[in-house]
Scaffold this motif. Sequence first.
Motif, mmCIF file in Angstrom:
data_model
loop_
_atom_site.group_PDB
_atom_site.id
_atom_site.type_symbol
_atom_site.label_atom_id
_atom_site.label_comp_id
_atom_site.label_asym_id
_atom_site.label_seq_id
_atom_site.Cartn_x
_atom_site.Cartn_y
_atom_site.Cartn_z
ATOM 1 N N PRO A 1 11.732 5.659 -7.121
ATOM 2 C CA PRO A 1 10.269 5.554 -6.971
ATOM 3 C C PRO A 1 9.473 6.599 -7.749
ATOM 4 O O PRO A 1 8.331 6.346 -8.130
ATOM 5 C CB PRO A 1 10.068 5.718 -5.457
ATOM 6 N N ASP A 2 10.050 7.786 -8.001
ATOM 7 C CA ASP A 2 9.322 8.809 -8.757
ATOM 8 C C ASP A 2 9.508 8.659 -10.265
ATOM 9 O O ASP A 2 9.165 9.548 -11.035
ATOM 10 C CB ASP A 2 9.757 10.209 -8.318
ATOM 11 N N LYS A 3 10.096 7.500 -10.694
ATOM 12 C CA LYS A 3 10.311 7.141 -12.096
ATOM 13 C C LYS A 3 11.470 7.881 -12.762
ATOM 14 O O LYS A 3 11.633 7.819 -13.968
ATOM 15 C CB LYS A 3 9.028 7.319 -12.923
ATOM 16 N N THR A 4 12.286 8.594 -11.956
ATOM 17 C CA THR A 4 13.501 9.181 -12.514
ATOM 18 C C THR A 4 14.507 8.054 -12.755
ATOM 19 O O THR A 4 14.785 7.264 -11.854
ATOM 20 C CB THR A 4 14.117 10.216 -11.562
ATOM 21 N N ARG A 5 15.044 8.008 -13.953
ATOM 22 C CA ARG A 5 15.957 6.930 -14.315
ATOM 23 C C ARG A 5 17.397 7.422 -14.266
ATOM 24 O O ARG A 5 17.710 8.521 -14.722
ATOM 25 C CB ARG A 5 15.634 6.424 -15.717
ATOM 26 N N LYS B 1 5.305 0.527 0.460
ATOM 27 C CA LYS B 1 6.726 0.776 0.295
ATOM 28 C C LYS B 1 7.027 1.446 -1.037
ATOM 29 O O LYS B 1 6.431 1.133 -2.056
ATOM 30 C CB LYS B 1 7.503 -0.541 0.381
ATOM 31 N N ALA B 2 7.982 2.376 -0.987
ATOM 32 C CA ALA B 2 8.519 2.931 -2.225
ATOM 33 C C ALA B 2 9.497 1.902 -2.786
ATOM 34 O O ALA B 2 10.182 1.199 -2.032
ATOM 35 C CB ALA B 2 9.226 4.245 -1.944
ATOM 36 N N VAL B 3 9.560 1.800 -4.102
ATOM 37 C CA VAL B 3 10.371 0.760 -4.726
ATOM 38 C C VAL B 3 11.427 1.370 -5.643
ATOM 39 O O VAL B 3 11.115 2.215 -6.494
ATOM 40 C CB VAL B 3 9.493 -0.216 -5.542
ATOM 41 N N ILE B 4 12.660 0.959 -5.448
ATOM 42 C CA ILE B 4 13.756 1.309 -6.354
ATOM 43 C C ILE B 4 13.966 0.118 -7.286
ATOM 44 O O ILE B 4 14.256 -0.990 -6.836
ATOM 45 C CB ILE B 4 15.051 1.600 -5.579
ATOM 46 N N LEU B 5 13.790 0.331 -8.581
ATOM 47 C CA LEU B 5 13.985 -0.735 -9.567
ATOM 48 C C LEU B 5 15.438 -0.756 -10.009
ATOM 49 O O LEU B 5 16.000 0.273 -10.381
ATOM 50 C CB LEU B 5 13.078 -0.502 -10.781
ATOM 51 N N MET B 6 16.048 -1.945 -9.993
ATOM 52 C CA MET B 6 17.461 -2.047 -10.337
ATOM 53 C C MET B 6 17.681 -3.204 -11.295
ATOM 54 O O MET B 6 17.284 -4.335 -11.033
ATOM 55 C CB MET B 6 18.300 -2.233 -9.076
ATOM 56 N N CYS B 7 18.337 -2.911 -12.424
ATOM 57 C CA CYS B 7 18.624 -3.942 -13.425
ATOM 58 C C CYS B 7 19.601 -4.958 -12.857
ATOM 59 O O CYS B 7 20.618 -4.594 -12.260
ATOM 60 C CB CYS B 7 19.193 -3.300 -14.686
#
Length: 216
Positions: A171-175, A116-122
């Motif tokens: 997922p591609d580390k773009t913030r 799975k691709a992961v979206i990191l969210m604060c």
Amino acid sequence: MNKYQSTEITQFCLEGRFLEFVIKDGYKLKGLMIMTSEGEYYVKLAKHLRFAFDLRLPPGTVLQILGTKKYCTETGRVKLKADRIMAATGEREIHPTSVAQAVMVRESDNPKPEKKAVILMCQKSDCMKRGGKALCQALENELGDRNLDNVSIKPTGCMKNCKGAPNLVMPDKTRYSRIQAQDVPALLDKHFPKVTPHRQPTEQLQEGNIVVPVVC
């Protein structure tokens, strides 16, 4: 006594099975955990190696790590820092320029289901108070509507940019910062365009919301 006089620096060669990556602040790759015959070790990665790793590296991959070991004679603490890493596949050992190539060899020999691709969210208070809750709900709804079952949302600790809340990393580390619920369709159109061929064109994200890819 000067701390440099009480520290011994030597070269080391360690072989063991990869356990997991060590991530700081929810997105910064710092090192990895290795299980050897003598126990479990944390190995810090040199900066040039942090960008070479494919985060899909399967746990259990046999790695041979070369680098420097710092031993404090006063405290007995040992710090390991990797300068070079090699991976083994089956009975033949390969020496790629990066572990990412080793992962490609493993997958070609024994293909595995796509991770799975992961979206990191604060999930800290500033982000939640400034629209984070609505943003998270909008992401979940939109991912479901688009049948993006291979994409998940992962909550993280503070991303150290509270003034730009809400914050997330794709997922591609773009913030991204200051993203709101209404921006979600355009955000997903940008990062997952192939799965929405019949969707009407959406408004572009405001330039102020886009931050260059994260640099560790």
